[in-house]
Write a protein that holds these residues in place. Structure first.
Motif, short mmCIF file in Angstrom:
data_model
loop_
_atom_site.label_atom_id
_atom_site.label_comp_id
_atom_site.label_asym_id
_atom_site.label_seq_id
_atom_site.Cartn_x
_atom_site.Cartn_y
_atom_site.Cartn_z
N ASP A 12 0.78 -1.24 0.00
CA ASP A 12 0.00 0.00 0.00
C ASP A 12 0.82 1.29 0.00
O ASP A 12 0.25 2.38 -0.03
CB ASP A 12 -0.96 0.02 1.18
N PHE A 33 -0.83 5.03 -1.11
CA PHE A 33 -1.75 5.28 -2.22
C PHE A 33 -3.14 4.73 -1.96
O PHE A 33 -4.06 5.02 -2.72
CB PHE A 33 -1.18 4.77 -3.55
N ILE A 34 -3.33 3.97 -0.90
CA ILE A 34 -4.67 3.52 -0.51
C ILE A 34 -5.35 4.63 0.32
O ILE A 34 -6.46 5.05 0.03
CB ILE A 34 -4.60 2.21 0.30
N LYS A 36 -4.12 7.66 0.61
CA LYS A 36 -3.76 8.93 -0.01
C LYS A 36 -3.07 9.87 0.98
O LYS A 36 -3.39 11.04 1.09
CB LYS A 36 -4.98 9.59 -0.66
N GLN A 62 -2.73 9.10 -9.40
CA GLN A 62 -3.50 8.22 -8.52
C GLN A 62 -4.17 7.08 -9.29
O GLN A 62 -4.18 5.94 -8.83
CB GLN A 62 -4.54 9.01 -7.72
N ASN A 63 -4.72 7.36 -10.48
CA ASN A 63 -5.37 6.30 -11.27
C ASN A 63 -4.40 5.19 -11.63
O ASN A 63 -4.75 4.01 -11.62
CB ASN A 63 -6.02 6.87 -12.53
N ASP A 66 -3.68 3.13 -8.51
CA ASP A 66 -4.80 2.23 -8.24
C ASP A 66 -4.73 0.97 -9.10
O ASP A 66 -5.22 -0.09 -8.69
CB ASP A 66 -6.14 2.94 -8.49
N LYS A 67 -4.13 1.07 -10.27
CA LYS A 67 -3.99 -0.08 -11.18
C LYS A 67 -2.69 -0.85 -10.96
O LYS A 67 -2.40 -1.80 -11.68
CB LYS A 67 -4.03 0.40 -12.64
#
Length: 79
Positions: A12, A33-34, A36, A62-63, A66-67
């Motif tokens: 994470d 990044f989970i 933020k 961020q997108n 998330d990937k």
């Protein structure tokens, strides 16, 4: 301006070296990044990169985070 070089990631958190110029990427931050959440571990030795630019850069990416995509190099230059 802010320039970043990828260091590592866990489940994470991603870590990047960063700085205000490509010649001074001596700072270090961790970004959950989970959740933020940004944590500055060490500021750059020379010019300090504006934190607002770092936040903008992380929001832009961020997108991808998330990937599970983490760029080797990232940069943000304000207009």
């Amino acid at each position: 301006m802010v320039f970043c070089n990828y260091i590592e990631r866990t489940e994470d958190v991603v870590k990047y070296a960063y700085g205000a110029t490509p010649e001074d990427i001596t700072g270090l931050f961790a970004f959950d990044f989970i959740k933020k959440e940004l944590k500055i571990i060490k500021p750059p030795t020379e010019d300090d990169a504006p934190i607002r630019h770092l936040h903008s850069l992380l929001r832009i990416n961020q997108n991808l985070f998330d990937k599970g995509i983490f760029k080797e190099k990232m940069s943000y230059e304000s207009a």
